[in-house]
Structures are given as C-alpha cells and as structure tokens.
Design an enzyme around this catalytic site. Structure first.
Site, PDB file in Angstrom:
ATOM      1  N   ARG A  45       0.805  -1.220   0.000  1.00  0.00           N
ATOM      2  CA  ARG A  45       0.000   0.000   0.000  1.00  0.00           C
ATOM      3  C   ARG A  45       0.838   1.271   0.000  1.00  0.00           C
ATOM      4  O   ARG A  45       0.383   2.311  -0.480  1.00  0.00           O
ATOM      5  CB  ARG A  45      -0.946  -0.009   1.192  1.00  0.00           C
ATOM      6  CG  ARG A  45      -2.008  -1.095   1.082  1.00  0.00           C
ATOM      7  CD  ARG A  45      -3.079  -0.925   2.117  1.00  0.00           C
ATOM      8  NE  ARG A  45      -4.115  -1.928   1.969  1.00  0.00           N
ATOM      9  CZ  ARG A  45      -5.253  -1.922   2.660  1.00  0.00           C
ATOM     10  NH1 ARG A  45      -5.479  -0.955   3.540  1.00  0.00           N
ATOM     11  NH2 ARG A  45      -6.151  -2.856   2.487  1.00  0.00           N
ATOM     12  N   ASP A 153     -15.475  10.085   8.196  1.00  0.00           N
ATOM     13  CA  ASP A 153     -14.472   9.043   8.032  1.00  0.00           C
ATOM     14  C   ASP A 153     -13.101   9.665   8.224  1.00  0.00           C
ATOM     15  O   ASP A 153     -12.948  10.882   8.114  1.00  0.00           O
ATOM     16  CB  ASP A 153     -14.568   8.382   6.650  1.00  0.00           C
ATOM     17  CG  ASP A 153     -13.944   6.995   6.625  1.00  0.00           C
ATOM     18  OD1 ASP A 153     -14.683   5.997   6.751  1.00  0.00           O
ATOM     19  OD2 ASP A 153     -12.704   6.894   6.494  1.00  0.00           O
TER      20      ASP A 153
END
Length: 283
Positions: A45, A153
């Site tokens: 990632r 979020d």
C-alpha cells in the site's frame, strides 16, 4: 524517478525498525493495529506513496516522515493508504430492518421531529446513503418528521468518493427495486456500468473528516442514531472502550447505537442496553 530507483523500490522491503515506527504512528494516530503479519500489506500500500513523494526506498520514505518533518504534510495520505474501506449498500440488512420497523417509529412516537443520525465510519458512502433511503421512506410516509445525516471518516479519499455518489452498477443490487427507481440515476449510455445517487438524496448527507481517536467529537447536537459498524474490529479493547464511550456521549438517552455483526461491547462499561443483535439503546 530513474529506472534504477524504480527497480530498487520494487524489490525494497520495510526494515523491522521502520515497520515498528510506522506501526506505532498508525496506532497512535488512528487506533488501527498493524501487527507484523501486515508487513507485506503495508509495503504494497505504501509503494504508491514512495512514488508520489519521489523516494526510491522505504528507508528514504521513513527518513522523510520521521526526520524531515514529512508527517506534517504526509499524514493524511499515509492514513488513506493503510485504511480498509469495504462497504456495501444494505450491508447487514437486519440493522436497517430494525431501524425502519422499530427505532424510527419509537423515536417519532416519543415526539422526535428531526431525527439526527450519524454514520461514523462511512467509507465511500454506501452506509449513509442506505440510511438516507430508509429515513426518506419513513419521513415520506408522514408529514411530521424530518432527518439529518452526518457521515464521517478518517480517509479523505473515501470521503471524496462518497460526496460524488458514483458506484459500479453491481454495488446497488442489494437496494430494493422501488428504492433504486427513486434514488439511483442510471446513465443514458448502456455501456457505462456506473450509477449515481440522486441529487436530492446526496443533499441530505453531510460529509466531514473525523478521527475517532480524537478526544471529543464535535458533531453538534446529540444524535438519535449512530452507526459505528465494522471499524471496532481494527482496534484493541482499550481503544474500543474509548471510542464507544465518546460515541455514547454524543447519543441521546433513548437513542440507538448500531455496531457490526462481528463486533462486541462485552466487558466495556457503557450506558447501553442491548435491544437486538448488535443494536443498543442509550440508558
């Protein structure tokens, strides 16, 4: 970046020392546990962030983060890279059945005229838009109730996607057909396999970035319904307890808390009573 640097990057690994630093920072900032078994995932990632910041190796990138004040600008992108954002419309559908059949009628029956709701880990928006469909159906059948939806979020990437409200057409298959006709726009071209949430429904959801690790949640008036689903599983028990206690502080007495079907509040002292499977009411 040179080809040699790119080749070095592809074969590069995160050292134990740097993995420990990254894992500690990610945990302290977001509460997300990063055990050694996640090393390969983290490498995969973060390679995009190496390219974006023009660093050839993980050592260079970590030096940039921890010694060159890179965290001041890179933290948001780093956290975006490591957060998991699986979501579906009408995920764990029994929650929405309970909301529609029990929670909303109870709140309205107790005199609540503006039902304040919060999707506290909203990902790309499927959860708050599902909530909006259920709330709109309920409010539309009456003339004395309205609602608000806050969706928050940690990741700016998913919030940007959520605001757009554009999804692959396969994602909306769980949405009942009558709701699809009301709340989902289909493109004119049959070759486009994307749909978009209607402007009206999008207007009913307010999106904002929020870190559940913060000491307080500035969400305005206390909420009647809070969804915090499938995020607690990434936290250890003390972090779960802190998050849940802060959420309870923002929930009205008689309000409802929904957590994921694989999650539990067992062993945590909270002002909640269980009213259904993974559904709790503020006492």
């Amino acid at each position: 970046m040179s080809m040699a640097a790119a080749e070095t990057q592809i074969g590069d690994r995160i050292s134990k020392r740097n993995f420990d630093k990254l894992a500690r920072f990610i945990y302290d900032y977001s509460g997300i546990k990063m055990p050694p078994t996640k090393l390969t995932m983290l490498e995969g990632r973060l390679r995009r962030r190496l390219r974006a910041t023009n660093h050839a190796t993980f050592d260079d990138y970590c030096d940039f983060l921890f010694h060159d004040d890179g965290l001041e600008h890179e933290t948001v992108y780093l956290i975006d890279a490591v957060t998991t954002n699986k979501t579906d419309f009408f995920r764990e559908a029994r929650h929405f059945d309970y909301m529609q059949q029990t929670a909303l009628p109870t709140l309205a029956g107790n005199g609540v005229r503006i039902i304040r709701t919060w999707s506290s880990a909203c990902s790309t928006g499927a959860e708050p838009y599902t909530m909006a469909m259920v709330l709109e159906e309920f409010a539309g059948a009456r003339n004395d109730v309205d609602y608000t939806i806050l969706a928050t979020d940690l990741s700016t990437d998913v919030l940007n996607a959520a605001r757009l409200g554009i999804y692959n057409e396969d994602m909306i298959q769980p949405v009942p057909r009558d709701m699809q006709r009301k709340y989902v726009m289909v493109p004119k071209s049959p070759t486009r396999r994307e749909v978009r949430i209607s402007p009206f429904l999008r207007s009913k959801v307010g999106f904002a970035r929020m870190n559940l690790m913060d000491e307080s949640y500035p969400v305005g008036e206390a909420m009647h319904i809070i969804f915090c689903r499938n995020v607690l599983i990434y936290f250890d028990k003390p972090t779960q307890a802190g998050v849940l206690k802060r959420l309870c502080d923002r929930l009205t007495v008689g309000g409802y808390m929904f957590i994921g079907h694989s999650e539990s509040i067992a062993g945590i002292d909270l002002p909640l009573k269980q009213v259904s499977n993974t559904v709790f009411q503020r006492t």
